[in-house]
Each structure stands twice: as C-alpha cells, then as structure tokens.
Design a protein around this motif. Structure first.
Motif, mmCIF file in Angstrom:
data_model
loop_
_atom_site.group_PDB
_atom_site.id
_atom_site.type_symbol
_atom_site.label_atom_id
_atom_site.label_comp_id
_atom_site.label_asym_id
_atom_site.label_seq_id
_atom_site.Cartn_x
_atom_site.Cartn_y
_atom_site.Cartn_z
ATOM 1 N N VAL A 63 -0.868 -11.499 20.517
ATOM 2 C CA VAL A 63 -1.222 -10.177 20.137
ATOM 3 C C VAL A 63 -1.477 -10.266 18.542
ATOM 4 C CG1 VAL A 63 -0.268 -8.041 19.540
ATOM 5 C CG2 VAL A 63 -0.169 -9.072 21.791
ATOM 6 N N GLU A 64 -0.535 -10.974 17.843
ATOM 7 C CA GLU A 64 -0.808 -11.287 16.450
ATOM 8 C C GLU A 64 -2.243 -12.066 16.221
ATOM 9 O OE1 GLU A 64 3.842 -11.446 14.868
ATOM 10 O OE2 GLU A 64 2.857 -13.373 15.820
ATOM 11 N N ARG A 65 -2.363 -13.144 16.969
ATOM 12 C CA ARG A 65 -3.699 -13.883 16.404
ATOM 13 C C ARG A 65 -4.886 -12.769 16.675
ATOM 14 N NH1 ARG A 65 -1.158 -17.509 19.947
ATOM 15 N NH2 ARG A 65 -2.588 -17.287 21.562
ATOM 16 N N ASN A 66 -4.786 -12.048 17.658
ATOM 17 C CA ASN A 66 -5.901 -11.467 17.942
ATOM 18 C C ASN A 66 -6.013 -9.976 16.980
ATOM 19 O OD1 ASN A 66 -7.321 -12.299 20.152
ATOM 20 N ND2 ASN A 66 -5.532 -11.530 21.610
ATOM 21 N N LEU A 67 -4.793 -9.641 16.413
ATOM 22 C CA LEU A 67 -4.957 -8.771 15.140
ATOM 23 C C LEU A 67 -5.611 -9.396 13.955
ATOM 24 C CD1 LEU A 67 -4.187 -5.949 14.150
ATOM 25 C CD2 LEU A 67 -1.966 -6.947 13.344
ATOM 26 N N VAL A 68 -5.266 -10.589 13.755
ATOM 27 C CA VAL A 68 -5.656 -11.351 12.585
ATOM 28 C C VAL A 68 -7.080 -11.667 12.538
ATOM 29 C CG1 VAL A 68 -5.658 -13.464 11.314
ATOM 30 C CG2 VAL A 68 -3.440 -12.416 11.913
ATOM 31 N N ARG A 73 -12.617 -10.359 11.053
ATOM 32 C CA ARG A 73 -14.093 -10.075 11.508
ATOM 33 C C ARG A 73 -14.689 -8.762 10.625
ATOM 34 N NH1 ARG A 73 -12.970 -11.809 17.156
ATOM 35 N NH2 ARG A 73 -12.439 -9.625 17.432
ATOM 36 N N HIS A 74 -13.850 -7.866 10.656
ATOM 37 C CA HIS A 74 -14.096 -6.639 10.197
ATOM 38 C C HIS A 74 -14.458 -6.862 8.472
ATOM 39 C CE1 HIS A 74 -14.029 -2.399 9.044
ATOM 40 N NE2 HIS A 74 -13.203 -2.695 8.022
ATOM 41 N N LEU A 75 -13.504 -7.851 7.953
ATOM 42 C CA LEU A 75 -13.637 -8.078 6.210
ATOM 43 C C LEU A 75 -14.968 -8.712 6.023
ATOM 44 C CD1 LEU A 75 -10.039 -8.785 5.300
ATOM 45 C CD2 LEU A 75 -11.514 -6.942 4.656
ATOM 46 N N MET A 76 -15.238 -9.816 7.182
ATOM 47 C CA MET A 76 -16.710 -10.550 6.759
ATOM 48 C C MET A 76 -17.519 -9.700 7.097
ATOM 49 S SD MET A 76 -16.132 -13.622 5.635
ATOM 50 C CE MET A 76 -17.959 -14.216 5.851
ATOM 51 N N ARG A 77 -17.961 -8.747 8.055
ATOM 52 C CA ARG A 77 -18.950 -7.917 8.049
ATOM 53 C C ARG A 77 -19.581 -7.462 6.938
ATOM 54 N NH1 ARG A 77 -17.626 -2.384 11.046
ATOM 55 N NH2 ARG A 77 -16.954 -2.182 9.113
ATOM 56 N N ASP A 78 -18.660 -7.080 5.999
ATOM 57 C CA ASP A 78 -19.078 -6.582 4.868
ATOM 58 C C ASP A 78 -19.523 -7.356 3.550
ATOM 59 O OD1 ASP A 78 -18.360 -3.937 5.692
ATOM 60 O OD2 ASP A 78 -16.577 -3.949 4.672
ATOM 61 N N ARG A 79 -19.225 -8.619 3.791
ATOM 62 C CA ARG A 79 -19.195 -9.792 2.996
ATOM 63 C C ARG A 79 -20.367 -10.750 3.310
ATOM 64 N NH1 ARG A 79 -14.529 -7.605 2.956
ATOM 65 N NH2 ARG A 79 -13.342 -7.541 1.275
ATOM 66 N N VAL A 80 -20.735 -10.953 4.558
ATOM 67 C CA VAL A 80 -21.729 -11.768 5.158
ATOM 68 C C VAL A 80 -23.162 -11.777 4.319
ATOM 69 C CG1 VAL A 80 -22.363 -10.769 7.046
ATOM 70 C CG2 VAL A 80 -22.321 -13.330 7.218
ATOM 71 N N GLN A 99 1.539 -11.817 8.977
ATOM 72 C CA GLN A 99 2.669 -10.832 8.313
ATOM 73 C C GLN A 99 1.844 -10.126 7.068
ATOM 74 O OE1 GLN A 99 3.839 -14.072 9.292
ATOM 75 N NE2 GLN A 99 4.714 -13.026 11.057
ATOM 76 N N ALA A 100 0.945 -10.682 6.592
ATOM 77 C CA ALA A 100 0.014 -10.237 5.663
ATOM 78 C C ALA A 100 -0.618 -8.836 6.149
ATOM 79 C CB ALA A 100 -0.987 -11.060 5.063
ATOM 80 N N GLY A 101 -0.670 -7.858 5.232
ATOM 81 C CA GLY A 101 -1.524 -6.568 5.490
ATOM 82 C C GLY A 101 -2.996 -6.919 5.127
ATOM 83 N N PHE A 102 -3.560 -5.821 5.559
ATOM 84 C CA PHE A 102 -4.983 -5.699 5.512
ATOM 85 C C PHE A 102 -5.458 -6.112 4.175
ATOM 86 C CE2 PHE A 102 -9.381 -3.893 5.427
ATOM 87 C CZ PHE A 102 -9.896 -4.399 6.564
ATOM 88 N N SER A 106 -7.757 -9.220 2.661
ATOM 89 C CA SER A 106 -9.034 -8.716 2.034
ATOM 90 C C SER A 106 -8.898 -9.508 0.549
ATOM 91 C CB SER A 106 -9.147 -7.214 1.752
ATOM 92 O OG SER A 106 -10.318 -6.789 0.972
ATOM 93 N N GLY A 107 -8.022 -9.431 -0.342
ATOM 94 C CA GLY A 107 -7.840 -9.974 -1.507
ATOM 95 C C GLY A 107 -8.115 -11.363 -1.541
ATOM 96 N N ASP A 108 -7.256 -12.194 -0.605
ATOM 97 C CA ASP A 108 -7.324 -13.561 -0.305
ATOM 98 C C ASP A 108 -8.710 -14.102 0.129
ATOM 99 O OD1 ASP A 108 -4.921 -13.980 -1.310
ATOM 100 O OD2 ASP A 108 -3.840 -14.362 0.906
ATOM 101 N N LEU A 109 -9.371 -13.261 0.903
ATOM 102 C CA LEU A 109 -10.801 -13.534 1.175
ATOM 103 C C LEU A 109 -11.762 -13.272 0.304
ATOM 104 C CD1 LEU A 109 -12.819 -14.475 3.758
ATOM 105 C CD2 LEU A 109 -13.048 -12.123 4.174
#
Length: 127
Positions: A63-68, A73-80, A99-102, A106-109
C-alpha cells in the motif's frame, strides 16, 4: 497520470538511464538522468522524454509503495515536458519516501532535477 508516451517500460531503458546517466541523490529519492542522443533539428521528430520508477520493498508495504509510485508519477507528469527530448529518467524511492509528504517528495524531485539540468558536467577529483 503520466501519459503513455512518457513512460519507461523496457528493462534496457532503465539500465541505460541508471548506468550511463548522471545521478542526483536527495533524502527521499535518487534521480538518474540520461539526456538522450543530443540536440535534434527543429523540424525533426524528437523522441519524447520518458520516466520510470523503482520503489522497492524497503520503502514499505504494498500500500505504501503504491502510494509513493502514484505520487511520483503525478509529480513527473508536470516536469517531463521540461526535460530534453529523448531523455530517460529513473526515479528510485528511498525508504524514507513512504513517510514523506507530497510536498517533501516534490521538493526533493525538483532539487534533484535542477542539479541534473546543470549543463556543466561535474568533474571527479583526481585520485
């Protein structure tokens, strides 16, 4: 969702990005970027930049892996679209990503992509 033409699917593409690309690490993820085959002519059909994700069992439960993965994927959609044409990007989630939030992801990416987009290649110090 990341559009189909921007997804890495083949094992060889993942290997190329990881082995031949540059790497930038952050506390929650590591980004590998292979900038592609160089510049393309303006009229030429340049291949789209593509991204793939590696989220191992060290990150957490299924569940945690799929959430990550969904968040990345959502973050890369805007950056690709901002990546050079033909680029291959692999984003590897580290155990702290679950455990990191969205906002943290986003900031790390963004920080990793900013570092990799630096046009001057980093030189290694002589031994």
């Amino acid at each position: 969702m990341l559009p189909y033409q921007h997804r890495l699917r083949r094992r060889e593409d993942f290997a190329t990005a990881v082995r031949r690309g540059r790497r930038a690490g952050r506390p929650t993820l590591v980004v590998h970027l292979n900038s592609g085959n160089g510049p393309h002519a303006p009229g030429e059909n340049a291949p789209a930049a593509r991204a793939g994700f590696v989220v191992s069992k060290a990150v957490g439960s299924a569940v945690e892996r799929n959430l990550v993965k969904r968040r990345l994927r959502h973050l890369m959609r805007d950056r690709v679209a901002g990546l050079p044409p033909g680029s291959l990007v692999v984003v590897r989630a580290l155990p702290g990503a679950a455990q990191a939030g969205f906002d943290r992801l986003s900031g790390d990416l963004d920080a990793a992509l900013r570092r990799l987009s630096d046009s001057s290649p980093r030189k290694k110090a002589p031994l």
